[in-house]
Scaffold this motif. Structure first.
Motif, PDB file in Angstrom:
ATOM      1  N   SER A 185      20.903  27.110  -6.394  1.00 52.88           N
ATOM      2  CA  SER A 185      19.981  27.000  -5.264  1.00 52.88           C
ATOM      3  C   SER A 185      18.605  27.510  -5.649  1.00 52.88           C
ATOM      4  CB  SER A 185      20.518  27.800  -4.068  1.00 52.88           C
ATOM      5  OG  SER A 185      20.648  29.176  -4.403  1.00 52.88           O
ATOM      6  N   GLN A 187      15.133  29.447  -3.685  1.00 53.32           N
ATOM      7  CA  GLN A 187      14.735  30.177  -2.488  1.00 53.32           C
ATOM      8  C   GLN A 187      13.224  30.367  -2.446  1.00 53.32           C
ATOM      9  OE1 GLN A 187      18.554  30.338  -3.160  1.00 53.32           O
ATOM     10  NE2 GLN A 187      17.652  32.017  -4.289  1.00 53.32           N
ATOM     11  N   HIS A 215      14.056  30.739   3.210  1.00 55.82           N
ATOM     12  CA  HIS A 215      14.983  29.610   3.227  1.00 55.82           C
ATOM     13  C   HIS A 215      15.528  29.380   1.828  1.00 55.82           C
ATOM     14  CE1 HIS A 215      17.027  26.193   4.915  1.00 55.82           C
ATOM     15  NE2 HIS A 215      16.723  25.533   3.808  1.00 55.82           N
ATOM     16  N   SER A 216      16.795  29.028   1.780  1.00 53.80           N
ATOM     17  CA  SER A 216      17.466  28.718   0.529  1.00 53.80           C
ATOM     18  C   SER A 216      17.923  27.265   0.560  1.00 53.80           C
ATOM     19  CB  SER A 216      18.679  29.634   0.335  1.00 53.80           C
ATOM     20  OG  SER A 216      19.397  29.271  -0.836  1.00 53.80           O
ATOM     21  N   TYR A 217      17.594  26.535  -0.482  1.00 54.20           N
ATOM     22  CA  TYR A 217      17.998  25.129  -0.606  1.00 54.20           C
ATOM     23  C   TYR A 217      19.197  25.043  -1.538  1.00 54.20           C
ATOM     24  CZ  TYR A 217      13.526  23.979   1.586  1.00 54.20           C
ATOM     25  OH  TYR A 217      12.470  23.887   2.463  1.00 54.20           O
ATOM     26  N   PHE A 220      19.782  22.664  -4.846  1.00 54.46           N
ATOM     27  CA  PHE A 220      18.464  22.386  -5.413  1.00 54.46           C
ATOM     28  C   PHE A 220      18.155  23.327  -6.583  1.00 54.46           C
ATOM     29  CE2 PHE A 220      18.064  20.030  -1.539  1.00 54.46           C
ATOM     30  CZ  PHE A 220      17.129  19.041  -1.787  1.00 54.46           C
ATOM     31  N   GLN A 284      10.319  14.260   2.583  1.00 55.83           N
ATOM     32  CA  GLN A 284      10.284  14.971   3.861  1.00 55.83           C
ATOM     33  C   GLN A 284      10.578  14.016   5.006  1.00 55.83           C
ATOM     34  OE1 GLN A 284       6.265  16.097   3.450  1.00 55.83           O
ATOM     35  NE2 GLN A 284       6.661  17.888   2.173  1.00 55.83           N
ATOM     36  N   ILE A 297      11.307  20.203   2.757  1.00 52.37           N
ATOM     37  CA  ILE A 297      12.248  19.224   2.210  1.00 52.37           C
ATOM     38  C   ILE A 297      13.118  18.742   3.355  1.00 52.37           C
ATOM     39  CG2 ILE A 297      14.139  18.812   0.603  1.00 52.37           C
ATOM     40  CD1 ILE A 297      13.040  21.063  -1.130  1.00 52.37           C
ATOM     41  N   ILE A 300      13.628  20.583   6.988  1.00 45.55           N
ATOM     42  CA  ILE A 300      13.554  22.046   6.936  1.00 45.55           C
ATOM     43  C   ILE A 300      12.123  22.515   7.185  1.00 45.55           C
ATOM     44  CG2 ILE A 300      13.958  24.096   5.549  1.00 45.55           C
ATOM     45  CD1 ILE A 300      16.483  22.571   6.383  1.00 45.55           C
ATOM     46  N   GLN A 302       8.895  24.822   7.310  1.00 44.32           N
ATOM     47  CA  GLN A 302       8.275  25.884   6.509  1.00 44.32           C
ATOM     48  C   GLN A 302       6.815  26.052   6.909  1.00 44.32           C
ATOM     49  OE1 GLN A 302       8.303  25.874   1.997  1.00 44.32           O
ATOM     50  NE2 GLN A 302       6.120  26.245   2.392  1.00 44.32           N
ATOM     51  N   SER A 380       6.467  19.760  -1.885  1.00 37.74           N
ATOM     52  CA  SER A 380       7.350  20.360  -0.876  1.00 37.74           C
ATOM     53  C   SER A 380       6.777  21.651  -0.294  1.00 37.74           C
ATOM     54  CB  SER A 380       8.732  20.623  -1.484  1.00 37.74           C
ATOM     55  OG  SER A 380       9.331  19.440  -1.944  1.00 37.74           O
TER      56      SER A 380
END
Length: 529
Positions: A185, A187, A215-217, A220, A284, A297, A300, A302, A380
């Motif tokens: 991931s 972050q 936020h953590s993807y 990714f 997006q 992304i 999500i 941000q 992103s």
């Protein structure tokens, strides 16, 4: 009227220690390839508004990982007992019974099937909760799987602890954001300059409140992006056994298991085609699918990254170093990274190894990561192409930037006797407000709700007739929904005592924002703040 809110942090109280006493903590970082054991110590503060001075006394990396023992739980028990035995050698015997031990698992466990992950964590809990197996202090927070967001927040605490933010008279002037790129991931965590509409994580450090965006993807990270690219190529023709791979260097070959078949990839070394695949993963959402706006992304949310300095760690730092994509001051030059990536990705493995600081076996990974990083940061996260605010770092002043130090600082702060509910309405770096619900008052209030005839409480301090279920902090709690920071409670009319607002806003069962948690707790939405 003021309604009572009780958080786990309020109930997780230690008996007051004498100022000057040395305290210890054991942190077990259960990763995807190993468990990293750290023993920390710090001196008890005279006031919780003082800065903790935390020292790492011992570090050891132990293999294999917890997840590799998922099919042999008896061996896993012995593995965990061995961890505690090693830790006991590095904490004075007289302090062990008051030393908290934590095993926090990350992506290696998060990616397992739910049942497998539960079996592993239950086995670990069985060992650490058994006082006959070790001398350390166990609590309900001792064993858990970290969310990616928690991992990001803990890394933020580490970076700002190293940077001196928490000891500054003007915390916001020194606060740094953190960009992490792990295997599973990635972050992003920072203090926004403007309003924060979702993904808030509030914490208190040294008496000040910080409202973070985090936020953590998942999927990714470096390793999973590599897999997703290969899956995308295979889906163009699932029956084929060999494919050209635009993200692999010329002459490079890679093999990959896909639905039981071994697929062969040969490097075609086409950075533009590689970037096209990556961009597809980073697109997006628009319109109503992006809510609240803006989105990074997919859907999500941000907020803008503002004017903060950012530390870019782990793979971010490694790739920037490999391709010499920093200026003389150590700042990441995204434009240079992007241009270098397009040149680098057209080379053979041998040419790449001769010109750049890369190992032959990871040469193609560096190609993919450089293209991915430049696109992620600009498209992103919306950093300007010519930003000078990102510093790729593996260490700061020779000290590690790994998240376990931040986790230990966070847990030590929770142990403070006066730790309140997280003030959501407070500005970042705002001094801690007086907390009206002291420990004694809290106990009396609970007695009042259990039996109002036992005690006299002023009519304006607690809602008359409010009935609360009994609370037993030392035993298991069932039926209490918990937030990501392990809080439970009742709705409060005080902004600083409202439940944590975390995750996505909006309708639907997947919403984890304000209305999602009200639905979980079966509270009326029309009265929500």
């Amino acid at each position: 009227m003021t309604q009572l809110f009780i958080s786990f942090a309020t109930l997780f109280l230690l008996e007051g220690s004498c100022a000057g006493q040395t305290l210890y903590g054991v942190m077990l970082d259960a990763g995807s390839s190993s468990t990293k054991l750290r023993v920390y110590s710090w001196t008890e503060r005279s006031s919780s508004s003082d800065i903790l001075t935390v020292t790492e006394n011992y570090y050891q990396r132990i293999t294999p990982s917890l997840s590799s023992l998922q099919d042999d739980l008896e061996l896993l028990k012995k593995y965990v007992q061995n961890l505690t035995s090693i830790a006991e050698l590095h904490v004075p015997f007289q302090s062990q019974h008051e030393t908290n031990i934590f095993l926090l698992a990350t992506a290696g466990i998060r990616f397992l099937e739910e049942e497998k992950a539960k079996d592993i964590m239950d086995t670990v809990e069985d060992v650490l909760s058994n006082k006959t197996m070790h001398n350390f202090k166990y609590s309900e927070r001792s064993v858990r799987i970290l969310s990616g967001e928690e991992e990001g927040v803990f890394a933020w605490i580490t970076a700002n602890y190293r940077n001196g933010t928490f000891s500054s008279n003007e915390p916001n002037s020194k606060a740094v954001g953190v960009l992490e790129m792990g295997g599973g991931s990635t972050q992003i965590t920072f203090i926004p300059d403007g309003p924060l509409l979702a993904h808030m994580f509030s914490l208190r450090i040294a008496g000040r409140i910080y409202d973070l965006y985090s936020h953590s993807y998942l999927n990714f990270g470096k390793d999973y992006m590599d897999r997703r690219i290969k899956d995308s190529i295979i889906k163009t023709n699932t029956k084929a056994l060999s494919y050209n791979h635009p993200c692999l260097l010329l002459n490079d070959v890679s093999y990959y298991k896909y639905l039981g078949e071994t697929k062969k990839f040969s490097g075609s070394s086409s950075p533009s085609e590689c970037l096209s695949i990556i961009s597809n993963f980073l697109r997006q959402d628009s319109g109503d699918d992006c809510y609240p706006k803006p989105c990074a992304i997919g859907s999500i949310y941000q907020p803008a990254v503002g004017a903060d300095i950012f530390f870019a760690t782990a793979s971010f730092a490694a790739v920037a170093t490999d391709l010499n994509a920093t200026d003389a001051s150590g700042r990441l030059d995204i434009d240079k990274l992007n241009k270098t990536a397009h040149t680098y990705c057209r080379k053979t493995k041998q040419e790449a190894g001769a010109v750049y600081k890369v190992f032959l076996e990871s040469g193609s990974s560096t190609c993919m990561m450089a293209l991915y990083m430049a696109e992620l940061l600009t498209f992103s996260y919306r950093f300007p192409l010519h930003t000078t605010r990102i510093f790729p770092l593996q260490q700061y002043n020779g000290e590690s930037l790994d998240w376990p130090l931040g986790a230990m600082v966070y847990e030590a702060e929770l142990m403070a006797d006066d730790y309140p509910c997280s003030p959501i309405g407070a500005s970042a770096g705002e001094p801690q407000r007086p907390v009206p619900w002291l420990k004694d008052h809290l106990n009396k209030s609970l007695q009042y709700h259990s039996d109002p005839s036992n005690i006299s409480v002023p009519s304006n301090s607690v809602t008359p007739g409010l009935r609360l279920p009994p609370i037993h902090p030392s035993g298991p709690r069932k039926g209490f929904p918990m937030t990501t920071t392990q809080q439970i409670g009742w709705r409060s009319s005080q902004r600083e005592c409202q439940l944590e607002r975390y995750g996505r806003y909006g309708p639907g069962p997947q919403s984890r924002g304000k209305y999602g948690i009200l639905k979980m707790l079966n509270w009326p939405q029309e009265g929500s703040p």
